[in-house]
Design a protein around this motif. Structure first.
Motif, short mmCIF file in Angstrom:
data_model
loop_
_atom_site.label_atom_id
_atom_site.label_comp_id
_atom_site.label_asym_id
_atom_site.label_seq_id
_atom_site.Cartn_x
_atom_site.Cartn_y
_atom_site.Cartn_z
N THR A 195 0.84 -1.19 0.00
CA THR A 195 0.00 0.00 0.00
C THR A 195 0.88 1.24 0.00
N GLY A 196 0.34 2.32 -0.54
CA GLY A 196 1.08 3.57 -0.55
C GLY A 196 0.26 4.67 -1.19
N VAL A 197 0.83 5.86 -1.21
CA VAL A 197 0.19 6.99 -1.87
C VAL A 197 1.10 7.47 -2.99
N CYS A 198 0.73 8.59 -3.61
CA CYS A 198 1.36 9.00 -4.87
C CYS A 198 2.88 9.10 -4.80
N GLN A 199 3.42 9.62 -3.69
CA GLN A 199 4.87 9.73 -3.58
C GLN A 199 5.53 8.37 -3.68
N GLY A 200 4.95 7.38 -3.02
CA GLY A 200 5.49 6.03 -3.08
C GLY A 200 5.42 5.44 -4.47
#
Length: 385
Positions: A195-200
Motif C-alpha cells: 500500500t502507498g500513496v502517490c509519492q510512493g
C-alpha cells in the motif's frame, strides 16, 4: 544605570569572544585551514563550501547517510545561496529521500568564515532507514529480473514495470482518515506493505525505470479530484527521445469493492492531456508534446476487475457482435472502451434485447459506464446476472 550598561557591555564582549574563538583561517597559498593557535585543521574535520554546487553535494551526502546534523563553513555566505530550499530540490531529484525527511532547520553563525548548521529530522531511525533502503534496492533488482526481457523495447519495459506496480499495490486510503503510517509515502511502504500513496508510486516507478536505463523525473505538483486541488506526485519518462507524462497512481484507481482495475489512461500522455486535471510548474520540467508512444498507439491491453481483457470497439457493429458472443459463451461480464461514445448509438438495452431474441435466451442484466476525460473515451461494463 551603570549596572545595566555593564551587563550590556559584558554580553557584547561574550559574543565577540565566541566569534573570535570560533574563527578559523584559510591560507590560499597552501590551501590549508588553521585555527587561532596556528595548528592545521584536518580537512576531514572541517567541511568547507565555496559555491552552491558544493553546498548541494554536502547536504545530499548528509541526507543519503541519514545524518541528523551537518556543519559547514563558508567564506562567501549568502542567504540566497545557502538556505533550506536545497533540501526540497535534493528530495525531488533523489527519489529514495522522498517522504523520508520530516523537517529541517538551519542555524547560521556570522563568524569568519560563516558557520552553517543544518539539523534533519527523519520519520524513522538511521538504522531502520538504512535497512529499508537495502530492502528496496533488493526488491528493485528482483522485480527487474522478473519482468524485464532483454529483447524488450523501452516502452515495453516501461509498461511491464508500470503493470507490476499497479497490479501489486493499492492506494492507502488511510490517508483520508489521518492514521496512515509515514512509510506509505515511500517506495518501501509500497513494496513491503503493498500500500502507498502517490509519492510512493512515483518513487518506485522512477527507481524501476532508472534501473533499466530509462530516463525518469518525478513531478511534484497538484491534481484535481472531487474535493478540489490536492498535492500530487507523478513521473515524466523519456521514451524514444521524447518526454511523456506517466501517472501510475491514477492508473491504479480506488474502487468501491477494492478490486484491482489497472488503467493506461495516464500512460505516456502529453501536457495538453494531463493539464485537464493536473498542474505543475512547467518551467521546471521538460515539455511533453509527443504522441508516438501514447497508449492509443501501443498494443497494450487493459483488464477489467475480473482479469478479462477490455474490448476496444470502434463502431456499433463491433459492440453488438461482442455482446452477442459474450451471451453465447455465457460470460458474466464484458467491458468496452469506446471512442466517440454516444448513449443513443451504444444502446445496451436495445442491443441485449435483440440478442436475447436471436439466441432464444433471457436473464437479468445491468450496465454501468464512466467517461475517461484524458483519452476522450467511455468505459462501459455489461453484467449478466
Amino acid at each position: 544605570m551603570f549596572k545595566k550598561r555593564f551587563r550590556i557591555l559584558l554580553g557584547i564582549c561574550m559574543l565577540l569572544l565566541f566569534a573570535f574563538f570560533s574563527m578559523v583561517y584559510y591560507d590560499k597559498t597552501e590551501e590549508v585551514w588553521y585555527n587561532l593557535s596556528g595548528s592545521k585543521i584536518n580537512s576531514g574535520d572541517l567541511k568547507v563550501v565555496t559555491n552552491y554546487d558544493q553546498y548541494y553535494a554536502a547536504v545530499k551526502d548528509a541526507m543519503l547517510n541519514y545524518d541528523s546534523t551537518l556543519t559547514l563553513r563558508t567564506l562567501n555566505y549568502s542567504e540566497k545561496t545557502y538556505n533550506l530550499d536545497v533540501v526540497g530540490k535534493i528530495s525531488q531529484e533523489t527519489p529514495q529521500l522522498l517522504g523520508i525527511i520530516e523537517g529541517t532547520t538551519i542555524t547560521v553563525v556570522n563568524s569568519i568564515p560563516a558557520k552553517l548548521t543544518l539539523n534533519f529530522k527523519y520519520y524513522d531511525s538511521k538504522e531502520n532507514l538504512i535497512n529499508k533502503e537495502k530492502f528496496v534496492q533488493q526488491k528493485v533488482d528482483e522485480i527487474v529480473n522478473k519482468v524485464i526481457k532483454s529483447e524488450m523495447k523501452d516502452y515495453e519495459k516501461e509498461a511491464a514495470l508500470h503493470d507490476y506496480i499497479v497490479n501489486n499495490a493499492q492506494y492507502d486510503e488511510r490517508l483520508f482518515t489521518k492514521n496512515m503510517p509515514k512509510e506509505s509515502y515511500t517506495a518501501y511502504g509500497l513494496l513491503a506493505n503493498k500500500t502507498g500513496v502517490c509519492q510512493g508510486y512515483a518513487e518506485l516507478m522512477d527507481r524501476l525505470l532508472k534501473a533499466v536505463g530509462i530516463e525518469s523525473k518525478i513531478i511534484i505538483g497538484e491534481a484535481k479530484d472531487e474535493t478540489g486541488w490536492i498535492s500530487h506526485a507523478w513521473n515524466i519518462v523519456k521514451i524514444g527521445g521524447e518526454y511523456y507524462h506517466l501517472d501510475p497512481t491514477w492508473n491504479d484507481p480506488v474502487t468501491e469493492n477494492s478490486s484491482n482495475e489497472p488503467r493506461y489512461s495516464y500512460f505516456n500522455i502529453t501536457d495538453e492531456q494531463i493539464v485537464k486535471n493536473h498542474r505543475w510548474n512547467k518551467n521546471n520540467y521538460p515539455k511533453c508534446t509527443s504522441t508516438t508512444y501514447s497508449f492509443n498507439n501501443l498494443n497494450l491491453v487493459e483488464k477489467d476487475r475480473r482479469g478479462n481483457a477490455i474490448k476496444v470497439v470502434k463502431n456499433y457493429n463491433e459492440f453488438y457482435s461482442s455482446i452477442k458472443e459474450a451471451v453465447r459463451q455465457n460470460n458474466s461480464e464484458l467491458t468496452f472502451r469506446i471512442s466517440n461514445y454516444s448513449e443513443s448509438i451504444y444502446d445496451v438495452e436495445k442491443a441485449v434485447t435483440k440478442i436475447y431474441n436471436e439466441l432464444w435466451k433471457d436473464g437479468a442484466y445491468s450496465w454501468s459506464h464512466y467517461t475517461d476525460e484524458i483519452t476522450n473515451s467511455e468505459y462501459l461494463t455489461v453484467t449478466f446476472e
